[in-house]
Each structure stands twice: as C-alpha cells, then as structure tokens.
Write a protein that holds these residues in place. Structure first.
Motif, PDB file in Angstrom:
ATOM      1  N   ARG A  18       0.834  -1.211   0.000  1.00 54.95           N
ATOM      2  CA  ARG A  18       0.000   0.000   0.000  1.00 54.95           C
ATOM      3  C   ARG A  18       0.866   1.256   0.000  1.00 54.95           C
ATOM      4  N   MET A  19       1.949   1.221   0.755  1.00 59.34           N
ATOM      5  CA  MET A  19       2.822   2.390   0.837  1.00 59.34           C
ATOM      6  C   MET A  19       3.594   2.593  -0.474  1.00 59.34           C
ATOM      7  N   ILE A  20       4.060   1.519  -1.053  1.00 58.35           N
ATOM      8  CA  ILE A  20       4.888   1.611  -2.256  1.00 58.35           C
ATOM      9  C   ILE A  20       4.076   2.015  -3.481  1.00 58.35           C
ATOM     10  N   THR A  21       2.823   1.610  -3.542  1.00 60.32           N
ATOM     11  CA  THR A  21       2.020   1.852  -4.742  1.00 60.32           C
ATOM     12  C   THR A  21       1.220   3.150  -4.692  1.00 60.32           C
ATOM     13  N   LEU A  22       1.535   4.051  -3.781  1.00 62.87           N
ATOM     14  CA  LEU A  22       0.867   5.348  -3.748  1.00 62.87           C
ATOM     15  C   LEU A  22       1.123   6.081  -5.063  1.00 62.87           C
ATOM     16  N   THR A  23       0.110   6.805  -5.545  1.00 58.27           N
ATOM     17  CA  THR A  23       0.275   7.485  -6.834  1.00 58.27           C
ATOM     18  C   THR A  23       0.051   8.982  -6.768  1.00 58.27           C
ATOM     19  N   SER A  24      -0.679   9.481  -5.785  1.00 52.55           N
ATOM     20  CA  SER A  24      -0.922  10.929  -5.738  1.00 52.55           C
ATOM     21  C   SER A  24       0.373  11.643  -5.356  1.00 52.55           C
ATOM     22  N   ALA A  25       0.597  12.778  -5.960  1.00 52.02           N
ATOM     23  CA  ALA A  25       1.839  13.520  -5.744  1.00 52.02           C
ATOM     24  C   ALA A  25       2.073  13.857  -4.264  1.00 52.02           C
ATOM     25  N   PRO A  26       1.059  14.348  -3.530  1.00 56.50           N
ATOM     26  CA  PRO A  26       1.307  14.654  -2.116  1.00 56.50           C
ATOM     27  C   PRO A  26       1.656  13.402  -1.297  1.00 56.50           C
ATOM     28  N   ALA A  27       0.966  12.299  -1.567  1.00 57.38           N
ATOM     29  CA  ALA A  27       1.236  11.067  -0.821  1.00 57.38           C
ATOM     30  C   ALA A  27       2.631  10.538  -1.124  1.00 57.38           C
ATOM     31  N   VAL A  28       3.019  10.602  -2.381  1.00 53.32           N
ATOM     32  CA  VAL A  28       4.359  10.141  -2.773  1.00 53.32           C
ATOM     33  C   VAL A  28       5.431  11.011  -2.124  1.00 53.32           C
ATOM     34  N   ALA A  29       5.219  12.326  -2.120  1.00 50.63           N
ATOM     35  CA  ALA A  29       6.189  13.239  -1.507  1.00 50.63           C
ATOM     36  C   ALA A  29       6.305  12.973  -0.010  1.00 50.63           C
ATOM     37  N   LEU A  30       5.169  12.762   0.651  1.00 49.45           N
ATOM     38  CA  LEU A  30       5.186  12.475   2.082  1.00 49.45           C
ATOM     39  C   LEU A  30       5.897  11.149   2.368  1.00 49.45           C
ATOM     40  N   ARG A  31       5.593  10.128   1.576  1.00 53.95           N
ATOM     41  CA  ARG A  31       6.240   8.829   1.746  1.00 53.95           C
ATOM     42  C   ARG A  31       7.751   8.955   1.572  1.00 53.95           C
ATOM     43  N   ASP A  32       8.166   9.603   0.494  1.00 56.02           N
ATOM     44  CA  ASP A  32       9.595   9.743   0.219  1.00 56.02           C
ATOM     45  C   ASP A  32      10.308  10.539   1.306  1.00 56.02           C
ATOM     46  N   ALA A  33       9.655  11.586   1.803  1.00 58.84           N
ATOM     47  CA  ALA A  33      10.251  12.376   2.876  1.00 58.84           C
ATOM     48  C   ALA A  33      10.364  11.554   4.156  1.00 58.84           C
ATOM     49  N   ALA A  34       9.349  10.768   4.455  1.00 56.04           N
ATOM     50  CA  ALA A  34       9.382   9.935   5.662  1.00 56.04           C
ATOM     51  C   ALA A  34      10.490   8.889   5.566  1.00 56.04           C
ATOM     52  N   ILE A  35      10.631   8.265   4.415  1.00 57.73           N
ATOM     53  CA  ILE A  35      11.679   7.249   4.237  1.00 57.73           C
ATOM     54  C   ILE A  35      13.059   7.892   4.361  1.00 57.73           C
ATOM     55  N   ALA A  36      13.241   9.073   3.766  1.00 59.84           N
ATOM     56  CA  ALA A  36      14.528   9.776   3.860  1.00 59.84           C
ATOM     57  C   ALA A  36      14.828  10.165   5.301  1.00 59.84           C
ATOM     58  N   ALA A  37      13.826  10.654   6.018  1.00 60.08           N
ATOM     59  CA  ALA A  37      14.036  11.059   7.409  1.00 60.08           C
ATOM     60  C   ALA A  37      14.399   9.872   8.284  1.00 60.08           C
ATOM     61  N   VAL A  38      13.700   8.765   8.105  1.00 56.33           N
ATOM     62  CA  VAL A  38      14.010   7.571   8.889  1.00 56.33           C
ATOM     63  C   VAL A  38      15.420   7.094   8.557  1.00 56.33           C
ATOM     64  N   GLY A  39      15.791   7.138   7.292  1.00 55.93           N
ATOM     65  CA  GLY A  39      17.131   6.719   6.886  1.00 55.93           C
ATOM     66  C   GLY A  39      18.224   7.549   7.532  1.00 55.93           C
ATOM     67  N   ARG A  40      17.952   8.836   7.714  1.00 55.54           N
ATOM     68  CA  ARG A  40      18.948   9.713   8.320  1.00 55.54           C
ATOM     69  C   ARG A  40      18.946   9.654   9.842  1.00 55.54           C
ATOM     70  N   LEU A  41      17.766   9.656  10.425  1.00 57.40           N
ATOM     71  CA  LEU A  41      17.651   9.772  11.884  1.00 57.40           C
ATOM     72  C   LEU A  41      17.738   8.441  12.627  1.00 57.40           C
TER      73      LEU A  41
END
Length: 71
Positions: A18-41
């Motif tokens: 469900r997380m990987i197959t998101l298609t709306s631009a806001p949802a994709v941006a939020l997902r990508d930002a969350a993954i990047a933040a978790v990767g860093r923090l």
C-alpha cells in the motif's frame, strides 16, 4: 503452527505494498520524505520491520530423529 507467522508476513507485505504503490503527488512526496528522514535519523528502524521474518530459524529438530538429510 505456521499460520500465525505466515499471516504476519502477509500483513506486513500488504502494508508495504500500500505504501509503495501510492500514486498521488502529495502522498508520494510524504512517503519519500518519511523514508529519507528515517534513513537519516534512525537507520535501524527500517530494518526492524524485518524482525521475525529475516531472522527466522526453523524449529529444531527439523527432521525426525535418526533421519538424515540428503541433497
């Protein structure tokens, strides 16, 4: 005996899909930002999602007593 673990793997897989197959631009941006933040923090946090799956070992003994495994 296998059903609880198998159902857990299925649930995790569905959640990830469900997380990987998101298609709306806001949802994709939020997902990508969350993954990047978790990767860093907290890089280990993403790996913890595999606990119970990647570290699973079959119960012992796997084979009947006295039986030998042949390749």
């Amino acid at each position: 005996d296998r059903l609880p673990r198998t159902m857990d793997v299925v649930r995790r897989s569905a959640r990830t899909a469900r997380m990987i197959t998101l298609t709306s631009a806001p949802a994709v941006a939020l997902r990508d930002a969350a993954i990047a933040a978790v990767g860093r923090l907290a890089p280990g946090l993403a790996l913890r999602s595999f606990d119970g799956i990647a570290d699973w070992r079959p119960p012992t003994p796997t084979y009947p007593a006295g039986a030998q495994w042949k390749a």
